[in-house]
Design a protein around this motif. Sequence first.
Motif, short mmCIF file in Angstrom:
data_model
loop_
_atom_site.label_atom_id
_atom_site.label_comp_id
_atom_site.label_asym_id
_atom_site.label_seq_id
_atom_site.Cartn_x
_atom_site.Cartn_y
_atom_site.Cartn_z
N LYS A 105 -18.81 -32.55 19.60
CA LYS A 105 -18.04 -33.32 18.61
C LYS A 105 -16.75 -33.91 19.18
CE LYS A 105 -17.62 -28.76 18.23
NZ LYS A 105 -18.08 -27.49 17.74
N THR A 161 -15.11 -20.79 12.17
CA THR A 161 -14.07 -19.86 12.64
C THR A 161 -12.93 -19.79 11.64
OG1 THR A 161 -14.65 -20.45 14.89
CG2 THR A 161 -12.51 -19.41 14.58
N GLU A 190 -14.62 -21.79 19.45
CA GLU A 190 -14.79 -22.59 20.66
C GLU A 190 -14.26 -21.80 21.85
OE1 GLU A 190 -16.16 -25.80 20.63
OE2 GLU A 190 -16.58 -25.16 18.61
N ASP A 196 -10.21 -24.82 17.18
CA ASP A 196 -10.60 -24.42 15.83
C ASP A 196 -9.38 -24.29 14.93
OD1 ASP A 196 -13.51 -23.88 16.12
OD2 ASP A 196 -12.84 -22.39 17.57
#
Length: 438
Positions: A105, A161, A190, A196
């Motif tokens: 992403k 998360t 991550e 996150d």
Amino acid sequence: MKAFNVGLIGLGNVGSRVWHNLLTHKKLLAEKSGKIIEIKRVAVRSLQKGYNLGLPKEILTTDWQDIVNDPEIDAVVELIGGIDISYEIITSALKKGKDVVTANKALLANHGQQIANIAFEQKRRILFEASVAGGIPLLQAIQDGLVANRFLMIAGIVNGTCNYILTEMTNQKSPYAEALKKAKELGYAEANEKLDVSGEDSAHKAAILCALSYRFWPKVEEIYTAGIESVDPMDIQYAADLGYILKLLAIIKKHPHSKKVEIRVHPTLLKKDHILSSVSGAFNAVIVKGDIVGDQLFYGRGAGGDPTASAVLSDLVELARYPSDVYHSRIFFSSTESEYKIMPISEIISRYYVRLNVVDKPGVLASIAQILGRKNIGISSVVQPEVSNLSQGVPLIIMVHDAKEKDFTEACAEMSKLPFLKGNPVIYRVEDFHAQGE
Ligand code: HSE
């Protein structure tokens, strides 16, 4: 049956589960795709990792170019994350005539347009179902199932998360650091967990959702992004007392009377009885409001090796089913310029929660109410919980009705200058999910 040969780059949390699930579901995937999907080569930084996972030695390499340059490979799966090398891998693969699957992403949010252009020129496809909301087939739904709709709003929890951390802080009253540690142990975060908790990962996903639904890539730096690192459990508790729960949301919402689109990521207060409030742990949930279909809710596992691998495999099946030369137009947006653009955060309208730490003396509340009144901002509730130690100041929690962000932040700046205020106001936006068409 014909073979569909795949080169896998990256054997981390997701890559290793793609390998495993492709093996265990090989027959099923062949039945569904009409081809035998075969991982022909795997590039990994350390060969030992491949050996440990039981991969045959002869398919392993440490050089991704071996995969991109292999004429027998039909599709490349990029699962190493990061931006620079991934960009090189993906663009080289497309230029070599291969289709690409990625979960990356960050790369798409930063270079989606360039990558899409290259794919379009090469008549190849790049699929990235795993990049947003993990195992939930959200991007396929937006591109295909809901294709007839104009999107009025896409909003939800897209970072497992952060949702896990906020759930732990809410339900277990865990401190932030402890909840983060658990999320990392469970493999949701991550490699760099800052992505996150800062909200950046959600902003990347919001950029992808915006590109698919409004056909323009917002600049990542223009997406208003606030994370959860400084959330104080005190505010979670005060908000709960008022009937709200705190969630990190990505919100993409079309302005009703213009072609502007709000794109923002921030901790947001929701009514406890709203459907997103019940989404806990690492689960993701996204509400998509289309002008024809109305509200749709997508819910499921948004992080973790297996859910993400499920999305990667669905992309591979799609590639195996349809040859790219006749099907490249399913690329995720057209080459025509979008009529939409991003709306600056200062223009949005929202309700707000603000906590002020004030000296407990007569006239304080009146001064604050005056500042809000001058900006035409209506108060919907005020709470001053009693505290035993007055020397630290007392909390004053104010909820306000709909206000323009610019007016509200100016009012807060004025409040900050008041002599009886200790520290800065703590602000959260409150979302009621209203979205209208033209
Ligand atoms: N770190 C991401 C999350 C993984 O927690 O949602 C899925 O993109």
